[in-house]
Scaffold this motif. Structure first.
Motif, PDB file in Angstrom:
ATOM      1  N   ARG A  49      23.754 -16.685  -7.786  1.00 14.57           N
ATOM      2  CA  ARG A  49      24.216 -18.020  -7.435  1.00 14.57           C
ATOM      3  C   ARG A  49      23.039 -18.814  -6.880  1.00 14.57           C
ATOM      4  NH1 ARG A  49      29.831 -17.641  -7.098  1.00 14.57           N
ATOM      5  NH2 ARG A  49      30.587 -15.506  -7.023  1.00 14.57           N
ATOM      6  N   ALA A  50      23.179 -20.121  -6.849  1.00 16.01           N
ATOM      7  CA  ALA A  50      22.204 -20.954  -6.162  1.00 16.01           C
ATOM      8  C   ALA A  50      22.636 -21.012  -4.696  1.00 16.01           C
ATOM      9  CB  ALA A  50      22.147 -22.344  -6.776  1.00 16.01           C
ATOM     10  N   ILE A  51      22.064 -20.144  -3.899  1.00 15.73           N
ATOM     11  CA  ILE A  51      22.470 -20.005  -2.501  1.00 15.73           C
ATOM     12  C   ILE A  51      21.586 -20.888  -1.626  1.00 15.73           C
ATOM     13  CG2 ILE A  51      22.668 -18.379  -0.571  1.00 15.73           C
ATOM     14  CD1 ILE A  51      23.113 -16.190  -2.715  1.00 15.73           C
ATOM     15  N   ARG A  52      22.203 -21.638  -0.721  1.00 14.83           N
ATOM     16  CA  ARG A  52      21.457 -22.546   0.138  1.00 14.83           C
ATOM     17  C   ARG A  52      21.344 -21.999   1.556  1.00 14.83           C
ATOM     18  NH1 ARG A  52      23.914 -25.724  -3.642  1.00 14.83           N
ATOM     19  NH2 ARG A  52      25.957 -25.502  -2.675  1.00 14.83           N
ATOM     20  N   GLY A  53      20.111 -21.968   2.050  1.00 18.18           N
ATOM     21  CA  GLY A  53      19.843 -21.600   3.433  1.00 18.18           C
ATOM     22  C   GLY A  53      19.220 -22.798   4.137  1.00 18.18           C
ATOM     23  N   ILE A  54      19.588 -23.016   5.395  1.00 23.35           N
ATOM     24  CA  ILE A  54      19.201 -24.240   6.104  1.00 23.35           C
ATOM     25  C   ILE A  54      18.223 -23.909   7.229  1.00 23.35           C
ATOM     26  CG2 ILE A  54      20.061 -26.258   7.351  1.00 23.35           C
ATOM     27  CD1 ILE A  54      22.858 -25.503   6.001  1.00 23.35           C
ATOM     28  N   VAL A  55      17.053 -24.546   7.171  1.00 21.47           N
ATOM     29  CA  VAL A  55      16.014 -24.365   8.182  1.00 21.47           C
ATOM     30  C   VAL A  55      16.015 -25.601   9.081  1.00 21.47           C
ATOM     31  CG1 VAL A  55      13.562 -23.975   8.596  1.00 21.47           C
ATOM     32  CG2 VAL A  55      14.649 -23.016   6.544  1.00 21.47           C
ATOM     33  N   HIS A  56      16.283 -25.392  10.380  1.00 19.82           N
ATOM     34  CA  HIS A  56      16.318 -26.505  11.339  1.00 19.82           C
ATOM     35  C   HIS A  56      15.015 -26.558  12.129  1.00 19.82           C
ATOM     36  CE1 HIS A  56      20.692 -27.179  10.841  1.00 19.82           C
ATOM     37  NE2 HIS A  56      20.765 -25.865  10.703  1.00 19.82           N
ATOM     38  N   ARG A  57      14.428 -27.747  12.200  1.00 14.96           N
ATOM     39  CA  ARG A  57      13.252 -27.990  13.033  1.00 14.96           C
ATOM     40  C   ARG A  57      13.455 -29.303  13.775  1.00 14.96           C
ATOM     41  NH1 ARG A  57       7.550 -26.092  10.379  1.00 14.96           N
ATOM     42  NH2 ARG A  57       8.102 -23.903  10.063  1.00 14.96           N
ATOM     43  N   PRO A  58      12.755 -29.484  14.891  1.00 12.08           N
ATOM     44  CA  PRO A  58      12.924 -30.742  15.634  1.00 12.08           C
ATOM     45  C   PRO A  58      12.611 -31.972  14.802  1.00 12.08           C
ATOM     46  CG  PRO A  58      11.766 -29.123  16.979  1.00 12.08           C
ATOM     47  CD  PRO A  58      11.879 -28.537  15.600  1.00 12.08           C
ATOM     48  N   GLU A 186      23.603 -29.285  13.100  1.00 12.98           N
ATOM     49  CA  GLU A 186      22.750 -28.337  13.805  1.00 12.98           C
ATOM     50  C   GLU A 186      23.491 -27.007  13.954  1.00 12.98           C
ATOM     51  OE1 GLU A 186      19.350 -26.984  15.596  1.00 12.98           O
ATOM     52  OE2 GLU A 186      19.616 -29.052  14.904  1.00 12.98           O
ATOM     53  N   GLY A 187      22.819 -25.907  13.647  1.00 13.97           N
ATOM     54  CA  GLY A 187      23.436 -24.582  13.778  1.00 13.97           C
ATOM     55  C   GLY A 187      23.935 -24.013  12.472  1.00 13.97           C
ATOM     56  N   ASP A 188      24.218 -24.864  11.480  1.00 11.82           N
ATOM     57  CA  ASP A 188      24.631 -24.342  10.178  1.00 11.82           C
ATOM     58  C   ASP A 188      23.428 -23.678   9.508  1.00 11.82           C
ATOM     59  OD1 ASP A 188      27.065 -25.486  10.677  1.00 11.82           O
ATOM     60  OD2 ASP A 188      27.152 -26.649   8.818  1.00 11.82           O
ATOM     61  N   LEU A 189      23.602 -22.452   9.034  1.00 13.19           N
ATOM     62  CA  LEU A 189      22.513 -21.738   8.388  1.00 13.19           C
ATOM     63  C   LEU A 189      22.702 -21.618   6.877  1.00 13.19           C
ATOM     64  CD1 LEU A 189      21.944 -18.905  11.019  1.00 13.19           C
ATOM     65  CD2 LEU A 189      20.752 -21.088  10.789  1.00 13.19           C
ATOM     66  N   THR A 190      23.917 -21.835   6.412  1.00 11.85           N
ATOM     67  CA  THR A 190      24.215 -21.843   4.989  1.00 11.85           C
ATOM     68  C   THR A 190      25.521 -22.582   4.778  1.00 11.85           C
ATOM     69  OG1 THR A 190      24.562 -20.474   3.003  1.00 11.85           O
ATOM     70  CG2 THR A 190      25.447 -19.636   5.071  1.00 11.85           C
ATOM     71  N   ASP A 191      25.746 -23.031   3.556  1.00 10.59           N
ATOM     72  CA  ASP A 191      27.039 -23.654   3.248  1.00 10.59           C
ATOM     73  C   ASP A 191      27.892 -22.743   2.370  1.00 10.59           C
ATOM     74  OD1 ASP A 191      25.699 -23.846   0.878  1.00 10.59           O
ATOM     75  OD2 ASP A 191      25.896 -26.022   0.658  1.00 10.59           O
ATOM     76  N   GLU A 192      27.463 -21.478   2.236  1.00  9.62           N
ATOM     77  CA  GLU A 192      28.248 -20.524   1.456  1.00  9.62           C
ATOM     78  C   GLU A 192      29.530 -20.151   2.204  1.00  9.62           C
ATOM     79  OE1 GLU A 192      27.496 -18.480  -1.747  1.00  9.62           O
ATOM     80  OE2 GLU A 192      26.892 -20.564  -1.824  1.00  9.62           O
TER      81      GLU A 192
END
Length: 305
Positions: A49-58, A186-192
């Motif tokens: 699958r096209a899996i999305r991971g979320i990188v949070h930076r200031p 903020e805090g979400d790491l993926t939308d899976e």
């Protein structure tokens, strides 16, 4: 960052990883996100699958899209996975072309480089992965070899396993994103969805120690999940593993069910870590003949609408 905050100086957008199978795309995405959002295996074509991971930076939000490895398809599933990769390439703000340091440039890498050469408006970053597996002089040689594959916005060596320059990969990809507001809270790491993540963890556990031809024949669907009646500290999960032939069913079950119990134990530990609660996991196996070649079964298994 609130809705009232100015987007000036803040960057947000999507970057996808592309490469042939088993070059470390999923491992690198997990390292960037800081937690496991994509399953990994030494088996090619683990990602489906096209899996999305979320990188949070200031100052930025980078959404990394991990795609299946581009390969010469042999089944309808393979054809549709390749189509998924190509459609993803047209929808992102930057592309990370992953090539491992421990293998010589091969026909698959050259094929993907030619495909990427046709994408004119999207910056392409070449990423030499798995640098921990070879000496520095070999990394240098690979960087030169990759540079000869095409015109790249940047070339970056890294090792997800060795935590070498993972942050630099993020810096470089973020530099190519447009200015804009965060796209996810903020805090979400993926939308899976959780059920998809759980199914993937079960499939990952089932891939360990099986024959080369079997991994491509395994699919997992979570049929039902919910809190156990009368308890608030346990979740019941019922799932099916699907294979293509009765002989494969026997491989997954193992002698007197021993292998299936091992799969359940490994998967349950990973799922408990994901959910933060105790889990009762019920696994069943079913044969769906040649499901990789059957459009109806592919839809039933949730791969394509």
């Amino acid at each position: 960052m609130t809705a009232e905050t100015s987007a000036e100086g803040f960057r947000s957008g999507f970057a996808c990883f592309v490469g042939r199978p088993n070059v470390g795309k999923s491992t690198l995405m997990n390292a960037l996100v800081g937690t496991k959002v994509a399953i990994t295996s030494n088996r090619p074509q683990t990602t489906r699958r096209a899996i999305r991971g979320i990188v949070h930076r200031p100052d930025a939000q980078l959404i990394v899209v991990d795609t299946p490895g581009l390969h010469k398809p042999r089944t309808l599933l393979g054809e549709r996975l390749d189509s998924l990769v190509r459609s993803t390439l047209t929808e992102v703000d930057a592309i990370g072309f992953c090539v491992p340091a421990d293998e010589k440039i091969g026909p698959g890498d050259k094929y993907i480089a030619r495909e990427l050469a046709g994408i004119k408006k999207t910056p392409i970053v070449a990423i030499v992965t798995k640098t921990d597996l070879v000496p520095p002089e070999r990394v240098a040689e690979q960087l030169l070899a990759v540079g000869e594959l095409g015109e790249f916005a940047d070339i970056v060596p890294c090792s997800a396993a060795g935590d070498f320059q993972v942050g630099t990969v993020a810096d470089v990809l973020i530099s190519h994103l447009p200015e804009g507001y965060p796209l996810y809270p903020e805090g979400d790491l993926t939308d899976e969805p959780e059920q998809i993540l759980i199914a993937e963890l079960i499939r990952e556990a089932s891939l360990e120690g099986v024959r080369d031809e079997l991994p491509h024949s395994i699919a997992v669907v979570v049929d039902e999940m919910g809190p156990r009646e009368g308890r608030d500290d346990m979740i019941n999960i019922y799932a099916h593993l699907f294979v293509e032939r009765p002989s494969q069913k026997g491989i997954v079950i193992g002698h007197k069910g021993e292998r299936l119990r091992e799969v359940g134990t490994r998967a349950r530990k990973q799922i408990e870590a994901l959910l933060g609660t105790k889990v009762f996991l019920d696994l069943r196996i079913k044969v769906l003949k040649d499901w990789q070649r059957d459009p109806k079964q592919l839809r039933r298994l949730g791969f394509f609408d």
